[in-house]
Write an enzyme that holds these catalytic residues in place. Structure first.
Site, PDB file in Angstrom:
ATOM      1  N   PRO A  10      14.472  27.350  19.873  1.00  0.00           N
ATOM      2  CA  PRO A  10      14.233  28.727  20.285  1.00  0.00           C
ATOM      3  C   PRO A  10      14.783  29.790  19.332  1.00  0.00           C
ATOM      4  O   PRO A  10      15.887  29.650  18.799  1.00  0.00           O
ATOM      5  CB  PRO A  10      14.924  28.828  21.652  1.00  0.00           C
ATOM      6  CG  PRO A  10      15.812  27.644  21.745  1.00  0.00           C
ATOM      7  CD  PRO A  10      15.207  26.580  20.889  1.00  0.00           C
ATOM      8  N   ASN A  11      13.963  30.792  19.155  1.00  0.00           N
ATOM      9  CA  ASN A  11      14.281  31.995  18.367  1.00  0.00           C
ATOM     10  C   ASN A  11      14.270  31.767  16.858  1.00  0.00           C
ATOM     11  O   ASN A  11      14.404  32.719  16.094  1.00  0.00           O
ATOM     12  CB  ASN A  11      15.633  32.609  18.806  1.00  0.00           C
ATOM     13  CG  ASN A  11      15.611  33.000  20.269  1.00  0.00           C
ATOM     14  OD1 ASN A  11      14.725  33.748  20.685  1.00  0.00           O
ATOM     15  ND2 ASN A  11      16.525  32.491  21.057  1.00  0.00           N
ATOM     16  N   ARG A  18      15.653  38.043  12.441  1.00  0.00           N
ATOM     17  CA  ARG A  18      16.683  37.865  13.463  1.00  0.00           C
ATOM     18  C   ARG A  18      18.083  37.865  12.829  1.00  0.00           C
ATOM     19  O   ARG A  18      18.366  37.046  11.942  1.00  0.00           O
ATOM     20  CB  ARG A  18      16.444  36.520  14.148  1.00  0.00           C
ATOM     21  CG  ARG A  18      17.534  36.080  15.079  1.00  0.00           C
ATOM     22  CD  ARG A  18      17.388  34.612  15.452  1.00  0.00           C
ATOM     23  NE  ARG A  18      18.379  34.244  16.416  1.00  0.00           N
ATOM     24  CZ  ARG A  18      18.713  32.984  16.718  1.00  0.00           C
ATOM     25  NH1 ARG A  18      18.093  31.989  16.118  1.00  0.00           N
ATOM     26  NH2 ARG A  18      19.625  32.741  17.620  1.00  0.00           N
ATOM     27  N   TYR A  23      21.609  34.765   9.688  1.00  0.00           N
ATOM     28  CA  TYR A  23      20.587  33.758   9.379  1.00  0.00           C
ATOM     29  C   TYR A  23      19.809  34.026   8.092  1.00  0.00           C
ATOM     30  O   TYR A  23      18.946  33.241   7.734  1.00  0.00           O
ATOM     31  CB  TYR A  23      19.604  33.656  10.562  1.00  0.00           C
ATOM     32  CG  TYR A  23      20.258  33.196  11.844  1.00  0.00           C
ATOM     33  CD1 TYR A  23      20.722  31.891  11.979  1.00  0.00           C
ATOM     34  CD2 TYR A  23      20.436  34.070  12.917  1.00  0.00           C
ATOM     35  CE1 TYR A  23      21.344  31.467  13.153  1.00  0.00           C
ATOM     36  CE2 TYR A  23      21.045  33.657  14.090  1.00  0.00           C
ATOM     37  CZ  TYR A  23      21.496  32.350  14.200  1.00  0.00           C
ATOM     38  OH  TYR A  23      22.102  31.932  15.355  1.00  0.00           O
ATOM     39  N   ASN A  72      16.862  21.287  14.396  1.00  0.00           N
ATOM     40  CA  ASN A  72      17.715  22.424  14.752  1.00  0.00           C
ATOM     41  C   ASN A  72      17.267  22.869  16.142  1.00  0.00           C
ATOM     42  O   ASN A  72      16.297  23.612  16.286  1.00  0.00           O
ATOM     43  CB  ASN A  72      17.583  23.561  13.744  1.00  0.00           C
ATOM     44  CG  ASN A  72      18.570  24.684  14.031  1.00  0.00           C
ATOM     45  OD1 ASN A  72      19.199  24.718  15.102  1.00  0.00           O
ATOM     46  ND2 ASN A  72      18.726  25.605  13.092  1.00  0.00           N
ATOM     47  N   ALA A  75      19.935  27.102  20.373  1.00  0.00           N
ATOM     48  CA  ALA A  75      20.844  27.234  21.522  1.00  0.00           C
ATOM     49  C   ALA A  75      20.846  25.997  22.414  1.00  0.00           C
ATOM     50  O   ALA A  75      21.863  25.689  23.054  1.00  0.00           O
ATOM     51  CB  ALA A  75      20.473  28.475  22.329  1.00  0.00           C
ATOM     52  N   HIS A  78      23.654  23.289  22.420  1.00  0.00           N
ATOM     53  CA  HIS A  78      24.917  23.432  23.147  1.00  0.00           C
ATOM     54  C   HIS A  78      24.802  23.038  24.612  1.00  0.00           C
ATOM     55  O   HIS A  78      25.810  22.970  25.310  1.00  0.00           O
ATOM     56  CB  HIS A  78      25.409  24.885  23.040  1.00  0.00           C
ATOM     57  CG  HIS A  78      25.386  25.404  21.626  1.00  0.00           C
ATOM     58  ND1 HIS A  78      26.128  24.837  20.615  1.00  0.00           N
ATOM     59  CD2 HIS A  78      24.663  26.410  21.043  1.00  0.00           C
ATOM     60  CE1 HIS A  78      25.889  25.487  19.477  1.00  0.00           C
ATOM     61  NE2 HIS A  78      25.004  26.439  19.719  1.00  0.00           N
ATOM     62  N   ASP A  85      19.209  12.900  25.543  1.00  0.00           N
ATOM     63  CA  ASP A  85      18.621  11.634  26.023  1.00  0.00           C
ATOM     64  C   ASP A  85      17.426  11.228  25.175  1.00  0.00           C
ATOM     65  O   ASP A  85      17.229  10.038  24.907  1.00  0.00           O
ATOM     66  CB  ASP A  85      18.197  11.765  27.498  1.00  0.00           C
ATOM     67  CG  ASP A  85      19.389  11.742  28.445  1.00  0.00           C
ATOM     68  OD1 ASP A  85      20.508  11.399  28.001  1.00  0.00           O
ATOM     69  OD2 ASP A  85      19.206  12.065  29.634  1.00  0.00           O
ATOM     70  N   GLU A  96      20.976  16.463  12.712  1.00  0.00           N
ATOM     71  CA  GLU A  96      21.134  17.775  13.352  1.00  0.00           C
ATOM     72  C   GLU A  96      21.498  18.815  12.297  1.00  0.00           C
ATOM     73  O   GLU A  96      22.341  18.547  11.435  1.00  0.00           O
ATOM     74  CB  GLU A  96      22.245  17.690  14.410  1.00  0.00           C
ATOM     75  CG  GLU A  96      22.527  19.027  15.085  1.00  0.00           C
ATOM     76  CD  GLU A  96      23.618  18.925  16.158  1.00  0.00           C
ATOM     77  OE1 GLU A  96      24.101  17.799  16.438  1.00  0.00           O
ATOM     78  OE2 GLU A  96      23.979  19.978  16.704  1.00  0.00           O
ATOM     79  N   HIS A  98      22.356  23.074  11.541  1.00  0.00           N
ATOM     80  CA  HIS A  98      22.558  24.464  11.948  1.00  0.00           C
ATOM     81  C   HIS A  98      22.644  25.322  10.696  1.00  0.00           C
ATOM     82  O   HIS A  98      23.314  24.952   9.722  1.00  0.00           O
ATOM     83  CB  HIS A  98      23.820  24.619  12.793  1.00  0.00           C
ATOM     84  CG  HIS A  98      23.721  23.876  14.080  1.00  0.00           C
ATOM     85  ND1 HIS A  98      22.984  24.343  15.139  1.00  0.00           N
ATOM     86  CD2 HIS A  98      24.210  22.669  14.449  1.00  0.00           C
ATOM     87  CE1 HIS A  98      23.040  23.461  16.128  1.00  0.00           C
ATOM     88  NE2 HIS A  98      23.770  22.434  15.737  1.00  0.00           N
ATOM     89  N   ARG A 105      31.805  30.956  14.866  1.00  0.00           N
ATOM     90  CA  ARG A 105      31.149  31.915  15.762  1.00  0.00           C
ATOM     91  C   ARG A 105      31.737  31.802  17.172  1.00  0.00           C
ATOM     92  O   ARG A 105      32.826  31.302  17.347  1.00  0.00           O
ATOM     93  CB  ARG A 105      29.637  31.671  15.717  1.00  0.00           C
ATOM     94  CG  ARG A 105      29.072  31.817  14.295  1.00  0.00           C
ATOM     95  CD  ARG A 105      27.578  31.631  14.273  1.00  0.00           C
ATOM     96  NE  ARG A 105      26.899  32.645  15.059  1.00  0.00           N
ATOM     97  CZ  ARG A 105      25.629  32.540  15.452  1.00  0.00           C
ATOM     98  NH1 ARG A 105      24.916  31.483  15.118  1.00  0.00           N
ATOM     99  NH2 ARG A 105      25.077  33.495  16.181  1.00  0.00           N
TER     100      ARG A 105
HETATM  101  C1  DQA Z   1      21.806  27.807  15.306  1.00  0.00           C
HETATM  102  C2  DQA Z   1      23.165  28.049  15.959  1.00  0.00           C
HETATM  103  C3  DQA Z   1      23.020  28.177  17.458  1.00  0.00           C
HETATM  104  O1  DQA Z   1      24.294  28.429  18.050  1.00  0.00           O
HETATM  105  C4  DQA Z   1      22.108  29.330  17.800  1.00  0.00           C
HETATM  106  O2  DQA Z   1      21.904  29.386  19.196  1.00  0.00           O
HETATM  107  C5  DQA Z   1      20.821  29.313  17.064  1.00  0.00           C
HETATM  108  C6  DQA Z   1      20.787  28.853  15.683  1.00  0.00           C
HETATM  109  C7  DQA Z   1      21.911  27.789  13.759  1.00  0.00           C
HETATM  110  O3  DQA Z   1      20.981  27.281  13.149  1.00  0.00           O
HETATM  111  O4  DQA Z   1      22.867  28.318  13.202  1.00  0.00           O
HETATM  112  O5  DQA Z   1      19.793  29.757  17.585  1.00  0.00           O
HETATM  113  O6  DQA Z   1      21.348  26.529  15.696  1.00  0.00           O
END
Ligand code: DQA
Length: 146
Positions: A10-11, A18, A23, A72, A75, A78, A85, A96, A98, A105
């Site tokens: 998401p996002n 953003r 980012y 990635n 959110a 977390h 699963d 994974e 980020h 943060r």
């Molecule tokens: C993120 C870190 C997450 O905490 C956040 O919710 C994101 C992006 C990162 O790539 O730094 O949306 O996964």
């Protein structure tokens, strides 16, 4: 392994606009063009979704192919036991990623529920994090041992 998929949660469709101080300024589509040029021998699929269940579906779809997965989950990293699963249920290696350093943060970002099920975690190198994840997945020695 000559096939990879990058799954963004998401996002992350808003990368480039953003919170650029966190980012960066580049859209993921632009970065993906660069990645595909850097790895012409590798088929790199890409999908972004804001929906948790679609991440689960994608993991199930790619997870039984000879494909490395760069995830990635944003959110959902977390919070999502469903994604945890799914990673545990599949055979493909998941790295994974980020973009930001989640440890510098908000405290609620310091823990990822997904990390334990992934082969490795790359955090905090901006978009370069994705390239480092690809390098890890393409490494013959390491993939043999996963
Ligand atoms: C993120 C870190 C997450 O905490 C956040 O919710 C994101 C992006 C990162 O790539 O730094 O949306 O996964």
């Amino acid at each position: 392994m000559k096939k990879l998929v990058i799954i963004n949660g998401p996002n992350l469709n808003l990368l480039g606009t953003r919170e650029p101080q966190v980012y960066g300024n580049m859209s993921f589509e632009r970065y993906l063009e660069i990645l595909r040029k850097e790895y012409p021998m590798v088929k790199i699929d890409y999908l972004q979704t804001n929906m948790e269940g679609e991440i689960v579906n994608a993991l199930q779809e790619y997870g039984f192919q000879d494909t490395g997965i760069v995830l990635n989950a944003a959110a959902y990293s977390h919070t999502s036991i469903a994604i945890l699963d799914a990673i545990r249920a599949i055979q493909a290696p998941v790295v994974e990623v980020h973009i930001s350093n989640i440890y510098s943060r908000d405290e609620f970002r310091h823990h990822s529920v997904l990390s334990a099920a992934c082969v490795g975690v790359i955090i905090g190198f901006g978009l370069l994090s994705y390239r480092l994840a690809i390098e890890a997945l393409l490494d013959e020695y390491d993939t043999t041992n996963r």
